[in-house]
Design an enzyme around this catalytic site. Structure first.
Site, mmCIF file in Angstrom:
data_model
loop_
_atom_site.group_PDB
_atom_site.id
_atom_site.type_symbol
_atom_site.label_atom_id
_atom_site.label_comp_id
_atom_site.label_asym_id
_atom_site.label_seq_id
_atom_site.Cartn_x
_atom_site.Cartn_y
_atom_site.Cartn_z
ATOM 1 N N PRO A 166 0.795 -1.364 -0.084
ATOM 2 C CA PRO A 166 0.348 0.349 0.257
ATOM 3 C C PRO A 166 1.209 1.622 0.103
ATOM 4 O O PRO A 166 2.228 1.249 0.844
ATOM 5 C CB PRO A 166 -0.509 0.107 0.987
ATOM 6 C CG PRO A 166 0.002 -1.018 2.160
ATOM 7 C CD PRO A 166 1.165 -2.010 1.184
ATOM 8 N N THR A 220 5.462 7.556 -12.621
ATOM 9 C CA THR A 220 5.366 6.400 -11.837
ATOM 10 C C THR A 220 5.274 5.189 -12.114
ATOM 11 O O THR A 220 5.961 3.674 -12.330
ATOM 12 C CB THR A 220 4.603 6.638 -10.237
ATOM 13 O OG1 THR A 220 5.167 7.667 -9.442
ATOM 14 C CG2 THR A 220 5.388 5.396 -9.149
ATOM 15 N N GLU A 238 -2.586 0.515 -14.224
ATOM 16 C CA GLU A 238 -4.234 1.982 -14.397
ATOM 17 C C GLU A 238 -3.048 3.362 -14.229
ATOM 18 O O GLU A 238 -2.753 3.566 -12.277
ATOM 19 C CB GLU A 238 -5.200 1.681 -13.363
ATOM 20 C CG GLU A 238 -6.192 2.177 -14.121
ATOM 21 C CD GLU A 238 -7.213 3.643 -12.893
ATOM 22 O OE1 GLU A 238 -6.480 4.921 -13.256
ATOM 23 O OE2 GLU A 238 -7.257 3.124 -12.344
ATOM 24 N N CYS A 272 -9.503 8.447 -9.577
ATOM 25 C CA CYS A 272 -8.582 8.567 -10.875
ATOM 26 C C CYS A 272 -9.860 8.643 -12.220
ATOM 27 O O CYS A 272 -9.749 9.739 -13.559
ATOM 28 C CB CYS A 272 -8.494 7.071 -11.948
ATOM 29 S SG CYS A 272 -9.430 5.895 -10.986
#
Length: 469
Positions: A166, A220, A238, A272
């Site tokens: 996480p 990233t 994603e 997102c």
């Protein structure tokens, strides 16, 4: 002792790092800062567990159903912790936990289907499916549990084992989730690792990892893909979006205003596939701006644990600075903040819900993913201009069209360059549907059977139809 903590007086070898409450900006807990040796051990355990986990589909399905029950039973412990570290209202945390359990149940009922390939030859070709091995799941801070389960549920159902990392902004609820699931899953099948850099880079480039699934920024994502390439691991990325909403000239402004507002501002805009820019016919522009601004001015902003809160803080200081930077730039270039446009004068990472008018089309708050409680509303002259503007971005995750004539709205939606288009709503997904972006919004597919098969490799067996001499 809480199961998400390391235990009093016994810090792990790598030490711990602080976890802040975004509603106060202050430290409220800590998480283990795990290192390379912890990662090696986790991947070794995942590989060992994979040998038996992959062999028994019925046992996997039963374990996933038991996992869903365990998540629901732990909701009263998980939700406050998630709110405390992420900031979202408690009701949204509870909804995230419910979605996590639902996803486990969905994939418990999913299984790859073998098929016979018929091509006219005197050979029977059977297509089967094999799991990949240990999977790395790198999860962002906006939906820590929901996005973790979106990665590990299909991977586990396919017979893989998973190591989850996480975000260091939101490690605690995920660690507690791992503890909850440990009662339903065999040792080594699912491991939660928490830590700061370079733990994520080490995980995605680990030679024992066969599939890397990541949600986060484009920059990233490129780094993740490069790291995974060293071991030729499969990647599913994603990478966010800059979703446009196009309002048609027959739209009922008051009827859709609430839905449009929350499509942009849910989770403080940190979604997102949230609406991040709105294109409105020139003659309706003032009405739409006013309707959205009225809601922005009256929404209750506060700490997520306060039952009256409708909109929590931005999740961390770095993201708050990004939101502020984009908004200040737009205002300096002539935009008007019809609502908000500033930090709130209180402790924590609070930003006033902001609706912007008179924004330059090339302003970063329009062209980039601001990922916060800020919404630019832009007028258009012709529908072709609106579609061109909506598509003029390097992102392609989602988009929506709003109007009364549904056939016309669907025709316009078909012109959007994105993975999912909605009509008169936005950012609603079924567990059964694929979720993917185009352009720089991602690589690979999540969701539904596509998410399951993304965690499998095809295996074909050929045999003659009759024994040959």
């Amino acid at each position: 002792m809480d199961t998400h903590r390391h235990g009093p007086g016994r810090p792990p070898p790598g030490g711990c790092f602080a976890v802040l409450d975004p509603a106060t900006g202050e430290v409220f807990d800590e998480a283990p800062d795990q290192r390379a040796e912890d990662l090696d051990a986790a991947v070794d355990r995942a590989y060992d567990a994979w040998r038996s986990w992959r062999a028994d589909p019925a046992a996997r399905a039963a374990a996933l159903l038991a996992s869903a029950d365990a998540v629901e039973a732990a909701g009263a412990r998980l939700a406050p912790l998630l709110t405390r570290e992420q900031g979202k209202p408690l009701a949204e945390s509870s909804a995230e936990i419910a979605r996590t359990a639902a996803r486990l149940r969905f994939f418990a009922a999913s299984a790859p289907e073998p098929r016979t390939i018929t091509d006219g030859r005197p050979v029977r070709s059977t297509l089967r499916w094999r799991s990949l091995g240990p999977v790395a799941a790198v999860v962002p801070w906006n939906f820590p549990l929901q996005l973790a389960s979106a990665k590990f549920a299909p991977a586990l159902a396919a017979g893989n084992t998973v190591v989850v990392k996480p975000s260091p902004f939101t490690p605690l609820a995920t660690r507690l989730l791992g503890s909850v699931l440990s009662a339903a899953l065999p040792e080594g099948v699912l491991t939660i690792l928490t830590g700061r850099d370079p733990l994520g880079a080490l995980l995605v480039s680990h030679p024992g990892i066969r599939h890397v699934t990541f949600t986060g920024s484009v920059a990233t994502g490129r780094t993740v893909a490069a790291g995974a390439a060293g071991g030729l691991a499969r990647v599913t990325l994603e990478l966010g979006g800059n979703d446009a909403a196009i309002l048609l000239d027959d739209v009922d402004v008051e009827r859709i205003a609430d839905r449009l507002f929350w499509a942009a501002f849910r989770n403080c805009g940190q979604v997102c596939m949230a609406v991040k820019r709105v294109y409105v016919p020139q003659r309706l522009h003032a009405r739409v701006v006013e309707a959205l601004a009225d809601r922005a001015k009256t929404v209750v902003v506060g700490a997520g644990l306060d039952p009256d809160t409708e909109l929590g803080p931005v999740a961390n200081a770095a993201q708050l600075a990004r939101v502020e930077r984009y908004t200040d730039r737009a205002l300096a270039d002539g935009a008007r903040a019809v609502a908000g446009g500033h930090r709130l004068d209180r402790p924590g990472y609070f930003y006033a819900p902001t609706v912007l008018a008179d924004v330059a089309p090339d302003s970063p708050v329009v062209t980039e993913e601001q990922f916060g409680p800020v919404l630019p509303v832009l007028p258009y002259g012709s529908l072709d201009d609106a579609v061109e503007a909506a598509n003029a971005t390097r992102f392609g995750l989602g988009g929506s069209v709003w109007g009364t004539d549904l056939d016309r709205a669907e025709e316009v939606a078909g012109r959007l360059e994105c993975g999912t288009a909605w009509i008169n709503h936005h950012a609603e997904l079924s567990l059964a549907q694929p979720f993917a972006g185009v352009k720089e919004s991602g690589v690979g597919v999540a969701g539904g059977p596509w998410g399951l098969y993304g965690n499998l490799s095809p295996f074909v067996v050929h045999r003659p139809r009759e024994e040959r001499p």
